[in-house]
Design a protein around this motif. Structure first.
Motif, PDB file in Angstrom:
ATOM      1  N   TYR A  64       0.819  -1.196   0.000  1.00  0.00           N
ATOM      2  CA  TYR A  64       0.000   0.000   0.000  1.00  0.00           C
ATOM      3  C   TYR A  64       0.859   1.254   0.000  1.00  0.00           C
ATOM      4  O   TYR A  64       0.624   2.182  -0.758  1.00  0.00           O
ATOM      5  CB  TYR A  64      -0.960   0.027   1.192  1.00  0.00           C
ATOM      6  N   TRP A  65       1.857   1.296   0.866  1.00  0.00           N
ATOM      7  CA  TRP A  65       2.678   2.506   0.946  1.00  0.00           C
ATOM      8  C   TRP A  65       3.456   2.740  -0.351  1.00  0.00           C
ATOM      9  O   TRP A  65       3.757   3.873  -0.711  1.00  0.00           O
ATOM     10  CB  TRP A  65       3.651   2.420   2.121  1.00  0.00           C
ATOM     11  N   ARG A  66       3.758   1.659  -1.045  1.00  0.00           N
ATOM     12  CA  ARG A  66       4.431   1.805  -2.334  1.00  0.00           C
ATOM     13  C   ARG A  66       3.421   1.543  -3.455  1.00  0.00           C
ATOM     14  O   ARG A  66       3.749   0.980  -4.483  1.00  0.00           O
ATOM     15  CB  ARG A  66       5.612   0.817  -2.419  1.00  0.00           C
ATOM     16  N   TYR A  67       2.185   1.966  -3.199  1.00  0.00           N
ATOM     17  CA  TYR A  67       1.059   1.703  -4.094  1.00  0.00           C
ATOM     18  C   TYR A  67       1.375   2.059  -5.536  1.00  0.00           C
ATOM     19  O   TYR A  67       1.091   1.306  -6.461  1.00  0.00           O
ATOM     20  CB  TYR A  67      -0.145   2.536  -3.633  1.00  0.00           C
TER      21      TYR A  67
ATOM     22  N   HIS B 283      -5.502   0.604   5.947  1.00  0.00           N
ATOM     23  CA  HIS B 283      -4.857   0.166   4.698  1.00  0.00           C
ATOM     24  C   HIS B 283      -5.165  -1.312   4.449  1.00  0.00           C
ATOM     25  O   HIS B 283      -5.424  -1.720   3.316  1.00  0.00           O
ATOM     26  CB  HIS B 283      -3.344   0.371   4.798  1.00  0.00           C
ATOM     27  N   HIS B 284      -5.150  -2.089   5.506  1.00  0.00           N
ATOM     28  CA  HIS B 284      -5.416  -3.527   5.394  1.00  0.00           C
ATOM     29  C   HIS B 284      -6.852  -3.781   4.945  1.00  0.00           C
ATOM     30  O   HIS B 284      -7.105  -4.656   4.108  1.00  0.00           O
ATOM     31  CB  HIS B 284      -5.148  -4.193   6.741  1.00  0.00           C
ATOM     32  N   ASN B 285      -7.817  -3.024   5.503  1.00  0.00           N
ATOM     33  CA  ASN B 285      -9.208  -3.138   5.062  1.00  0.00           C
ATOM     34  C   ASN B 285      -9.326  -2.925   3.554  1.00  0.00           C
ATOM     35  O   ASN B 285      -9.948  -3.719   2.837  1.00  0.00           O
ATOM     36  CB  ASN B 285     -10.082  -2.076   5.741  1.00  0.00           C
ATOM     37  N   LEU B 286      -8.715  -1.855   3.069  1.00  0.00           N
ATOM     38  CA  LEU B 286      -8.820  -1.493   1.653  1.00  0.00           C
ATOM     39  C   LEU B 286      -8.150  -2.513   0.747  1.00  0.00           C
ATOM     40  O   LEU B 286      -8.735  -2.955  -0.249  1.00  0.00           O
ATOM     41  CB  LEU B 286      -8.207  -0.111   1.420  1.00  0.00           C
ATOM     42  N   ILE B 287      -6.931  -2.890   1.098  1.00  0.00           N
ATOM     43  CA  ILE B 287      -6.197  -3.852   0.268  1.00  0.00           C
ATOM     44  C   ILE B 287      -6.934  -5.187   0.204  1.00  0.00           C
ATOM     45  O   ILE B 287      -7.040  -5.812  -0.864  1.00  0.00           O
ATOM     46  CB  ILE B 287      -4.769  -4.078   0.811  1.00  0.00           C
ATOM     47  N   THR B 288      -7.475  -5.617   1.337  1.00  0.00           N
ATOM     48  CA  THR B 288      -8.222  -6.880   1.359  1.00  0.00           C
ATOM     49  C   THR B 288      -9.419  -6.813   0.418  1.00  0.00           C
ATOM     50  O   THR B 288      -9.678  -7.734  -0.361  1.00  0.00           O
ATOM     51  CB  THR B 288      -8.705  -7.203   2.789  1.00  0.00           C
ATOM     52  N   ASN B 289     -10.168  -5.704   0.473  1.00  0.00           N
ATOM     53  CA  ASN B 289     -11.347  -5.588  -0.382  1.00  0.00           C
ATOM     54  C   ASN B 289     -10.982  -5.416  -1.849  1.00  0.00           C
ATOM     55  O   ASN B 289     -11.681  -5.897  -2.742  1.00  0.00           O
ATOM     56  CB  ASN B 289     -12.234  -4.434   0.095  1.00  0.00           C
ATOM     57  N   ILE B 290      -9.865  -4.736  -2.116  1.00  0.00           N
ATOM     58  CA  ILE B 290      -9.371  -4.618  -3.489  1.00  0.00           C
ATOM     59  C   ILE B 290      -9.098  -6.005  -4.063  1.00  0.00           C
ATOM     60  O   ILE B 290      -9.518  -6.331  -5.179  1.00  0.00           O
ATOM     61  CB  ILE B 290      -8.087  -3.767  -3.532  1.00  0.00           C
ATOM     62  N   LYS B 291      -8.409  -6.829  -3.310  1.00  0.00           N
ATOM     63  CA  LYS B 291      -8.057  -8.169  -3.782  1.00  0.00           C
ATOM     64  C   LYS B 291      -9.299  -9.037  -3.954  1.00  0.00           C
ATOM     65  O   LYS B 291      -9.400  -9.813  -4.910  1.00  0.00           O
ATOM     66  CB  LYS B 291      -7.054  -8.819  -2.826  1.00  0.00           C
ATOM     67  N   SER B 292     -10.266  -8.891  -3.033  1.00  0.00           N
ATOM     68  CA  SER B 292     -11.526  -9.625  -3.171  1.00  0.00           C
ATOM     69  C   SER B 292     -12.238  -9.214  -4.452  1.00  0.00           C
ATOM     70  O   SER B 292     -12.805 -10.040  -5.169  1.00  0.00           O
ATOM     71  CB  SER B 292     -12.432  -9.342  -1.967  1.00  0.00           C
ATOM     72  N   ASN B 293     -12.226  -7.921  -4.721  1.00  0.00           N
ATOM     73  CA  ASN B 293     -12.881  -7.373  -5.897  1.00  0.00           C
ATOM     74  C   ASN B 293     -12.252  -7.903  -7.182  1.00  0.00           C
ATOM     75  O   ASN B 293     -12.941  -8.299  -8.130  1.00  0.00           O
ATOM     76  CB  ASN B 293     -12.771  -5.843  -5.839  1.00  0.00           C
ATOM     77  N   ILE B 294     -10.919  -7.934  -7.204  1.00  0.00           N
ATOM     78  CA  ILE B 294     -10.192  -8.429  -8.384  1.00  0.00           C
ATOM     79  C   ILE B 294     -10.474  -9.911  -8.608  1.00  0.00           C
ATOM     80  O   ILE B 294     -10.739 -10.356  -9.731  1.00  0.00           O
ATOM     81  CB  ILE B 294      -8.684  -8.184  -8.228  1.00  0.00           C
TER      82      ILE B 294
END
Length: 511
Positions: free
Chosen positions: A18-21, A185-196
């Protein structure tokens, strides 16, 4: 689908990712975002976000507001705040100065990023908070003149806890004042990956943003998801019209977009929709409110090569929880599908006991996408999250194949003659009538009934109001049980809506 924890290697990498998004696309010349006659590549987006971050990181307090319309500048500000290790607080561009002032106070903002075009509107804030609030323009943030050579050589902090709050979004509730939802950040990344994983987005996609970028639905499911996979985002220019939507899809070869029901209704009613070349469009995701099944069927028939995906979620869940894939769109019409990867969903009674198949209860959800809580509201957080489960306030049921159906919201229930009535059920019936463009069913006090059902209807015809009322009353008598028939149908020119386009409901004090 039952939630499964991510493996340790993936879990440990999340904060770094995330930090190196933007760093993984740091040297990419590919277009990241297009807006009207302007575009920005991934490498430019990274460079400008870093430039903005060097000034943003000087702020002493962690919470930074963004007061900008959908734009490339919004994206630069967004990642500039993230790279500066601060928390993003989007402020809807439609907010009044009082609402912005309330946001500054509640969220304890130290700065608001805007542009020169909106600077005049924010001038009263300078007078109200002369010492504690800075108004930063994106134009100044991107000026090298404001950064010394020494500051330019200081590396930005790239390490942070994945459980730090990344963004505080307005809840999308339709009653009362909205709360600020803290997503990590963890909430967002998790949902991004679920979405993909659920919708197979990739770097060849070109998505069209028509919803507000500060809307939870757009923030994660479109904006972050598509940048994460290295796709291209096109920002639709306001004002929205079906013509502008379809012409942009044709011109930019859009592969997908996300919509709320009102957009799809307008699209369905547009008579010249078959005159556009939409061969590139593969998928349309929609959610955020009730939509008539006839509209869904009509869209599938009108656009046979497009997959329509009915989704369900809440800002508090980052936001997505379920989706109904195109292969089931007609077979399971009316359903919002099954839980996406890394999410578990149940339907329970008032005691938290799981309901049987077909039985209506409250929908609750569990996963690493569930919010940290409501900002400065521990009581509301305790009510919403119990033993790690998010109590959504939505009512629904599962069918025998595990597909979820939403029937309404607990707080919306009307009690008439001691009978519980779901306004959404009445709205769904009325929306299937061709004379109804929009509808909101509420109640008013009644000496005999306790609460009387009232329907406010925005008509799709210029026919006299009394005629429409008579036709709809007959229609209700044919399609609703006697106790569900509205006592009165009011024809109105428009309905009050939230900043995300949801219809506002007005409740009695007992609620």
């Amino acid at each position: 689908m039952v939630y499964r924890p991510l493996n340790k290697e993936r879990e440990g990498a999340l904060s770094i990712v995330y930090w190196r998004y933007l760093a993984k696309w740091e040297n990419s010349p590919k277009i990241a975002i297009k807006q009207k006659n302007r575009s920005i590549s991934y490498s430019e987006l990274y460079e400008k976000s870093t430039l903005a971050a060097r000034q943003i990181q000087k702020e002493k307090k962690p919470n930074i507001g963004i007061y900008l319309p959908n734009s490339i500048d919004y994206a630069i500000s967004y990642f500039g705040i993230t790279l500066a290790k601060k928390c993003i607080v989007p402020i809807p561009i439609e907010f009044t100065i009082k609402e912005i002032r309330d946001t500054v106070l509640h969220c304890e903002l130290s700065a608001i990023i805007t542009n020169l075009a909106n600077l005049e509107k924010l001038k009263p804030l300078k007078m109200a908070f002369p010492q504690s609030l800075r108004i930063l323009t994106i134009e100044d943030l991107l000026s090298n003149n404001n950064i010394s050579e020494q500051e330019n050589n200081i590396p930005l902090a790239s390490e942070s806890s994945e459980h730090d709050v990344a963004i505080m979004l307005c809840s999308s509730g339709t009653t009362g004042s909205s709360k600020r939802v803290m997503l990590t950040h963890h909430n967002l990344i998790t949902n991004i990956k679920s979405n993909i994983l659920s919708l197979s987005f990739n770097q060849d996609d070109i998505t069209l943003i028509v919803l507000p970028m500060y809307f939870g639905y757009c923030n994660t499911a479109q904006f972050l998801t598509h940048l994460y996979v290295g796709a291209t985002i096109v920002i639709n220019e306001p004002p929205f019209t079906p013509q502008s939507l379809l012409s942009t899809i044709q011109k930019e070869k859009i592969t997908n977009f996300t919509a709320v029901p009102s957009i799809l209704v307008m699209l369905m009613q547009f008579k010249r929709k078959d005159q556009y070349d939409l061969h590139s469009l593969k998928m349309v995701c929609f959610g955020g409110g009730i939509i008539a099944e006839e509209i869904i069927k009509g869209l599938i028939e009108a656009f046979p090569t497009v997959g329509f995906v009915h989704t369900y979620g809440l800002t508090e869940a980052s936001p997505r929880l379920t989706c109904l894939l195109p292969s089931d769109a007609l077979r399971k019409i009316g359903s919002v599908g099954k839980p996406i990867p890394f999410v578990q969903v149940k339907v329970v009674d008032e005691n938290g006991k799981e309901k049987k198949i077909g039985e209506v209860g409250e929908i609750i959800a569990f996963g690493e996408n569930i919010m940290k809580g409501y900002y400065k509201d521990e009581e509301a957080t305790r009510k919403a999250i119990r033993n790690g489960w998010l109590y959504t306030g939505d009512l629904g049921y599962f069918d025998e194949e595990g597909y979820l159906y939403i029937v309404g919201r607990k707080k919306n229930i009307i009690i008439s003659k001691s009978i519980n009535i779901l306004p959404e059920e009445i709205e769904k019936v009325l929306l299937n009538h061709p004379l109804v463009k929009e509808v909101c069913v509420t109640s008013e006090p009644d000496e005999v009934l306790g609460e009387a059902v009232i329907a406010k209807v925005v008509p799709s015809s210029s026919m006299p109001s009394t005629e429409i009322e008579n036709i709809l009353e007959d229609y209700c008598r044919e399609n609703l049980a006697t106790f569900k028939i509205p006592k009165r149908i009011d024809i109105v020119p428009s309905l009050d809506k939230t900043y995300t386009g949801k219809i506002k409901r007005n409740y009695n004090e007992r609620r």
